[in-house]
Design a protein around this motif. Structure first.
Motif, PDB file in Angstrom:
ATOM      1  N   PHE A 170     -11.145  47.309  73.504  1.00 14.80           N
ATOM      2  CA  PHE A 170     -12.320  48.174  73.472  1.00 14.80           C
ATOM      3  C   PHE A 170     -12.375  49.002  74.746  1.00 14.80           C
ATOM      4  N   LEU A 171     -13.072  50.129  74.665  1.00 15.23           N
ATOM      5  CA  LEU A 171     -13.230  51.027  75.814  1.00 15.23           C
ATOM      6  C   LEU A 171     -14.669  51.508  75.860  1.00 15.23           C
ATOM      7  N   LEU A 172     -15.334  51.263  76.976  1.00 14.53           N
ATOM      8  CA  LEU A 172     -16.702  51.728  77.173  1.00 14.53           C
ATOM      9  C   LEU A 172     -16.733  52.710  78.332  1.00 14.53           C
ATOM     10  N   GLU A 173     -17.313  53.879  78.106  1.00 15.44           N
ATOM     11  CA  GLU A 173     -17.416  54.918  79.142  1.00 15.44           C
ATOM     12  C   GLU A 173     -18.859  55.042  79.576  1.00 15.44           C
ATOM     13  N   ASN A 174     -19.085  55.197  80.889  1.00 14.40           N
ATOM     14  CA  ASN A 174     -20.435  55.343  81.417  1.00 14.40           C
ATOM     15  C   ASN A 174     -20.321  55.890  82.839  1.00 14.40           C
ATOM     16  N   VAL A 175     -21.320  55.630  83.671  1.00 16.58           N
ATOM     17  CA  VAL A 175     -21.298  56.024  85.080  1.00 16.58           C
ATOM     18  C   VAL A 175     -20.924  54.805  85.928  1.00 16.58           C
ATOM     19  N   PRO A 176     -20.505  55.011  87.188  1.00 11.26           N
ATOM     20  CA  PRO A 176     -20.061  53.880  88.011  1.00 11.26           C
ATOM     21  C   PRO A 176     -21.087  52.772  88.177  1.00 11.26           C
ATOM     22  N   GLY A 177     -22.375  53.070  88.069  1.00 12.73           N
ATOM     23  CA  GLY A 177     -23.405  52.057  88.260  1.00 12.73           C
ATOM     24  C   GLY A 177     -23.692  51.184  87.053  1.00 12.73           C
ATOM     25  N   VAL A 178     -22.939  51.346  85.995  1.00 11.61           N
ATOM     26  CA  VAL A 178     -23.182  50.576  84.773  1.00 11.61           C
ATOM     27  C   VAL A 178     -22.869  49.096  84.993  1.00 11.61           C
ATOM     28  N   PRO A 179     -23.637  48.187  84.413  1.00  9.48           N
ATOM     29  CA  PRO A 179     -23.323  46.756  84.551  1.00  9.48           C
ATOM     30  C   PRO A 179     -22.000  46.417  83.865  1.00  9.48           C
ATOM     31  N   SER A 180     -21.408  45.319  84.290  1.00  6.49           N
ATOM     32  CA  SER A 180     -20.159  44.861  83.676  1.00  6.49           C
ATOM     33  C   SER A 180     -20.440  44.350  82.269  1.00  6.49           C
ATOM     34  N   VAL A 181     -19.520  44.680  81.371  1.00  2.00           N
ATOM     35  CA  VAL A 181     -19.611  44.220  79.991  1.00  2.00           C
ATOM     36  C   VAL A 181     -18.800  42.934  79.849  1.00  2.00           C
ATOM     37  N   THR A 182     -19.385  41.955  79.225  1.00  2.00           N
ATOM     38  CA  THR A 182     -18.697  40.689  78.976  1.00  2.00           C
ATOM     39  C   THR A 182     -18.674  40.411  77.486  1.00  2.00           C
ATOM     40  N   VAL A 183     -17.467  40.281  76.945  1.00  2.00           N
ATOM     41  CA  VAL A 183     -17.293  39.930  75.542  1.00  2.00           C
ATOM     42  C   VAL A 183     -16.360  38.725  75.493  1.00  2.00           C
ATOM     43  N   PRO A 184     -16.796  37.604  74.957  1.00  2.00           N
ATOM     44  CA  PRO A 184     -15.941  36.411  74.916  1.00  2.00           C
ATOM     45  C   PRO A 184     -14.588  36.703  74.277  1.00  2.00           C
ATOM     46  N   GLY A 185     -13.519  36.239  74.943  1.00  2.00           N
ATOM     47  CA  GLY A 185     -12.174  36.415  74.416  1.00  2.00           C
ATOM     48  C   GLY A 185     -11.456  37.648  74.919  1.00  2.00           C
ATOM     49  N   TYR A 186     -12.129  38.475  75.771  1.00  2.00           N
ATOM     50  CA  TYR A 186     -11.534  39.709  76.270  1.00  2.00           C
ATOM     51  C   TYR A 186     -11.447  39.694  77.790  1.00  2.00           C
ATOM     52  N   THR A 187     -10.339  40.218  78.311  1.00  2.02           N
ATOM     53  CA  THR A 187     -10.185  40.480  79.739  1.00  2.02           C
ATOM     54  C   THR A 187     -10.529  41.944  79.980  1.00  2.02           C
ATOM     55  N   VAL A 188     -11.331  42.232  80.997  1.00  2.00           N
ATOM     56  CA  VAL A 188     -11.848  43.588  81.200  1.00  2.00           C
ATOM     57  C   VAL A 188     -11.363  44.169  82.522  1.00  2.00           C
ATOM     58  N   LEU A 189     -10.857  45.400  82.478  1.00  2.00           N
ATOM     59  CA  LEU A 189     -10.526  46.187  83.664  1.00  2.00           C
ATOM     60  C   LEU A 189     -11.586  47.261  83.827  1.00  2.00           C
ATOM     61  N   ARG A 190     -12.044  47.475  85.064  1.00  2.00           N
ATOM     62  CA  ARG A 190     -13.005  48.547  85.352  1.00  2.00           C
ATOM     63  C   ARG A 190     -12.321  49.572  86.257  1.00  2.00           C
ATOM     64  N   PHE A 191     -12.423  50.856  85.880  1.00  2.00           N
ATOM     65  CA  PHE A 191     -11.816  51.882  86.734  1.00  2.00           C
ATOM     66  C   PHE A 191     -12.570  53.200  86.604  1.00  2.00           C
ATOM     67  N   ASP A 192     -12.531  53.978  87.695  1.00  2.00           N
ATOM     68  CA  ASP A 192     -13.107  55.322  87.711  1.00  2.00           C
ATOM     69  C   ASP A 192     -11.998  56.341  87.495  1.00  2.00           C
ATOM     70  N   LEU A 193     -12.346  57.439  86.846  1.00  2.00           N
ATOM     71  CA  LEU A 193     -11.391  58.529  86.685  1.00  2.00           C
ATOM     72  C   LEU A 193     -12.154  59.844  86.639  1.00  2.00           C
ATOM     73  N   SER A 194     -11.715  60.784  87.490  1.00  4.51           N
ATOM     74  CA  SER A 194     -12.339  62.095  87.587  1.00  4.51           C
ATOM     75  C   SER A 194     -11.313  63.161  87.228  1.00  4.51           C
ATOM     76  N   PRO A 195     -11.739  64.318  86.727  1.00  6.43           N
ATOM     77  CA  PRO A 195     -10.787  65.415  86.502  1.00  6.43           C
ATOM     78  C   PRO A 195      -9.968  65.732  87.749  1.00  6.43           C
ATOM     79  N   ASN A 196     -10.576  65.571  88.937  1.00  6.25           N
ATOM     80  CA  ASN A 196      -9.853  65.773  90.197  1.00  6.25           C
ATOM     81  C   ASN A 196      -8.615  64.900  90.285  1.00  6.25           C
ATOM     82  N   ASP A 197      -8.722  63.694  89.745  1.00  8.12           N
ATOM     83  CA  ASP A 197      -7.606  62.744  89.801  1.00  8.12           C
ATOM     84  C   ASP A 197      -6.442  63.152  88.910  1.00  8.12           C
TER      85      ASP A 197
END
Length: 223
Positions: free
Chosen positions: A72-99
């Motif tokens: 799954f992929l959830l998009e939001n702003v950097p201040g969003v709380p962490s999503v926890t779904v049983p059975g899934y490992t989650v990576l959090r990362f920022d990405l800007s057009p500048n990058d």
């Protein structure tokens, strides 16, 4: 779609559909993508949080749980709380057009969850020109503003969206609330690459940053 995915929609409030009425069918989808409302978590907000942002994140978690996709992929702003779904490992990362070599400075925050711990390899590149401020959904209400064509172009679209049934302010809002097209494309490309490798890269097989962003580290690096 440009990366070859078959994309179906669960409904959108713009079309008069409420996500709270949607129920996912288990085992039918490889991935579930969402972009829940960000106003409650944005540093730019001028009013107190309403609770709606948390409610919609809970709805997203419900749909992922019901659908049980590979990722799954959830998009939001950097201040969003962490999503926890049983059975899934989650990576959090920022990405800007500048990058990715584009002028706009508009960081978006992603949470990528997967059952086997896939690691995404985002192809970043430096932007050496003059950056422009973040485009916002409220730009259409300004007395001095970019043309709608320029606004769409700066969001990475090849041409202005044809939205004849919306007011001018609403057209700017739709585009301003979106993710820069190049950012969306690169994240989708990285997901396709990660999920189709014969020997997958996972958090268990490669060294990744201690913060949970998924970036690879070498030697004695921790982050």
């Amino acid at each position: 779609r440009k990366n070859g995915f078959c994309v179906v929609s669960a409904g959108d409030i713009i079309l008069g559909q409420d996500i709270r009425d949607f129920h996912a069918i288990p085992g039918h989808f490889s991935g579930i993508i969402g972009g829940s409302p960000c106003q409650d978590f944005s540093r730019a907000r001028r009013t107190a949080p309403t609770g709606y942002g948390l409610e919609m994140i809970a709805q997203y978690v419900r749909i992922v749980t019901e659908g049980s996709p590979d990722w799954f992929l959830l998009e939001n702003v950097p201040g969003v709380p962490s999503v926890t779904v049983p059975g899934y490992t989650v990576l959090r990362f920022d990405l800007s057009p500048n990058d990715l070599g584009y002028a706009q400075r508009r960081p978006r925050h992603f949470q990528f969850g997967s059952k086997i711990g896939w690691v995404l390899d985002i192809h970043r590149q430096d932007f050496n020109g003059e950056t422009i401020p973040t485009l916002t959904a409220s730009d259409g209400r300004r007395s001095v503003r970019r043309t709608f064509e320029d606004f769409c172009r700066l969001q990475g679209l090849q041409s202005a969206l044809h939205l004849p049934d919306l007011t001018q302010t609403a057209r700017y809002k739709v585009v301003g609330n979106g993710v820069h097209a190049a950012v969306a494309f690169e994240v989708a490309r990285a997901i396709l690459e990660a999920t189709t490798k014969p020997v997958p890269d996972t958090i268990f097989t490669v060294n990744v940053c201690a913060c949970g962003c998924g970036r690879r580290v070498t030697g004695k690096q921790k982050s």
